[in-house]
Design an enzyme around this catalytic site. Sequence first.
Site, short mmCIF file in Angstrom:
data_model
loop_
_atom_site.label_atom_id
_atom_site.label_comp_id
_atom_site.label_asym_id
_atom_site.label_seq_id
_atom_site.Cartn_x
_atom_site.Cartn_y
_atom_site.Cartn_z
N LYS A 1 6.73 13.70 -10.77
CA LYS A 1 5.36 14.50 -11.27
C LYS A 1 4.41 13.82 -10.23
O LYS A 1 3.79 12.71 -10.75
CB LYS A 1 5.03 14.48 -12.73
N GLU B 1 3.50 0.03 -12.93
CA GLU B 1 2.94 -0.71 -12.16
C GLU B 1 1.37 -0.31 -12.46
O GLU B 1 0.82 0.82 -11.93
CB GLU B 1 3.03 -0.53 -10.81
N CYS C 1 -4.56 -0.83 -6.06
CA CYS C 1 -4.45 -1.35 -7.35
C CYS C 1 -4.54 -2.96 -6.99
O CYS C 1 -5.03 -3.63 -7.91
CB CYS C 1 -3.26 -1.01 -7.85
N GLU D 1 -11.51 -2.71 -13.87
CA GLU D 1 -10.93 -2.18 -12.58
C GLU D 1 -11.90 -0.92 -12.10
O GLU D 1 -12.06 -0.05 -13.16
CB GLU D 1 -9.57 -1.76 -12.67
#
Length: 507
Positions: free
Chosen positions: A183, A258, A292, A393
């Site tokens: 997906k 992750e 990331c 973040e």
Amino acid sequence: MTAGTTVRHFPMLIGGKAVDGENVLEIRDPQNDELVATAASGGASAIDAAVDAARASFDDGGWSRATPAHRSQVLHAIADKLGEQIEELVELEIMANGATVRQATGFHVGYAAPHLAYFADLAARYEFETPMPRASFPVLGQSTMRREPIGVVGAIAPWNFPLLLALWKFAPALAVGNSVVLKPDEKTPLTSLEFGRIAEECGLPPGVFNVVPGPGPDAGARLASHPGVGKIGFTGSTDIGREIMRLASGTVKAVTLELGGKSPALVLDDADIDLAVDGVLYGSMLYSGQICESMTRLLLPDSIHDEFVERLLERASTIQLGDTRDWDTDMGPVVSARQHSRILDYIESGKAEGATLALGGRVPQGERFERGHWIEPTIFTGVSNDMRIAREEIFGPVLSVIRYGSEPEGVALANDTEYGLASSVWSTDNSRALEVAEKIQAGSVWINDSHQINCEVPFGGYKQSGVGRELGPHALDPFTEVKNVHLDLSNRRDARPYDVLLSHADD
Ligand code: NAI
Ligand code: MG
């Protein structure tokens, strides 16, 4: 795209067939918000159909029981095709995620073929059966450790490296014989769908690789909780990572996650400043900071702070924003209106909490930037590690500069975060840098470099940056079940310990 032009439509891929979905996704170019493609979008029922198709292909055995050499050959053939079609794939990638042609060619799409070839090599020499030491206690016997494919593996991928981060999950899964349901993110399904087409052209049997673009809370959540799926590989936000764990727990699925990061660049007082300035900008501003492992906290010692900041600002102000398809452009837009407003909110919070906005912080001026989602390279100085811009973040072109005194203070600041994905240490003294690297709680420590993503070494996070590791020599292990097969070699009834239970058998 001018008005009236029809754009290409991308159907889903289920059981080797091009299938339309319940809805249509509009794929828009982040640099000007123009409609560039449409894709079919599926929900829970499309996921169910894809899992059924994947299971049928697995049970059929055409892939799951093929020889490792054959699987390796097919994966190599796909990798070669990816290399040949790099220009088309780059165009499909950048029209949806806004990377520049230089970034996508060098990294986003450019890494896909060599990474796939690496997994194909691992597949050929993978140890599916390992003889265990012959047992003589309690009875003579021989055990063999077998690694078997799990069955159906689900992959849920983000929009920043749509093809590459999906491939880190589905390629090792395929390499050991699993079937896959992928997906992709709803903004960026194009290269995954194109990959499916190429893979079947190269001999991957129908149903082994299925792609269902669709909304996270619907298609994604169904995949993560589906009883027919044995394992989920996910890259995305820490919040959704928690949700995936929760959804997977219902059927006790294995997960590899992750997740987010707030990676420090720890500059020591003996660093090569010119190298570190470029390395930190590459680490923080590449792909507008939407990576990331981006180095978003720059930790500078008092002794070189002012000189470093001066050169950093000078160098950062040379970064040119512009057309993502122009080879001269250094930086493109951010991916969506939602990410754009989120990043601008963080910039406001930095100012409100008292950091100094030393560079950028605005939507750039000029006609090109009136549409699409643009933000200038932004640098805050005078940041303290408890501000939101140092803790959360941001996923945009925003770098926070934090001062420190002694080296232990620098290390403590580097580790003072709930994340632990990556980090960098900058020093001209290798043994000092290696000692510091041992003290940092992060899955990667890059000494005198940034974004050192190499398929031959493991990648993943400490703490809330994730669970498990991708890439590296053990990359295939998480996509297998381990089975011990024990064969009795004694052939002697009296050598067995059955009398601990059956003491009256001879009475
Ligand atoms: P996200 O975590 O919502 O999206 C990642 C993937 O998860 C997408 O395929 C999405 O459709 C899917 N998803 C969303 N909700 C789901 C659910 N309930 N169940 C199953 N799947 C679901 O990330 P988003 O919203 O695109 O970005 C928000 C923030 O996440 C970014 O600002 C960034 O901080 C972080 N992020 C981190 C990434 C990384 O590389 N680690 C990649 C993308 C985002
Ligand atoms: Mg989301």
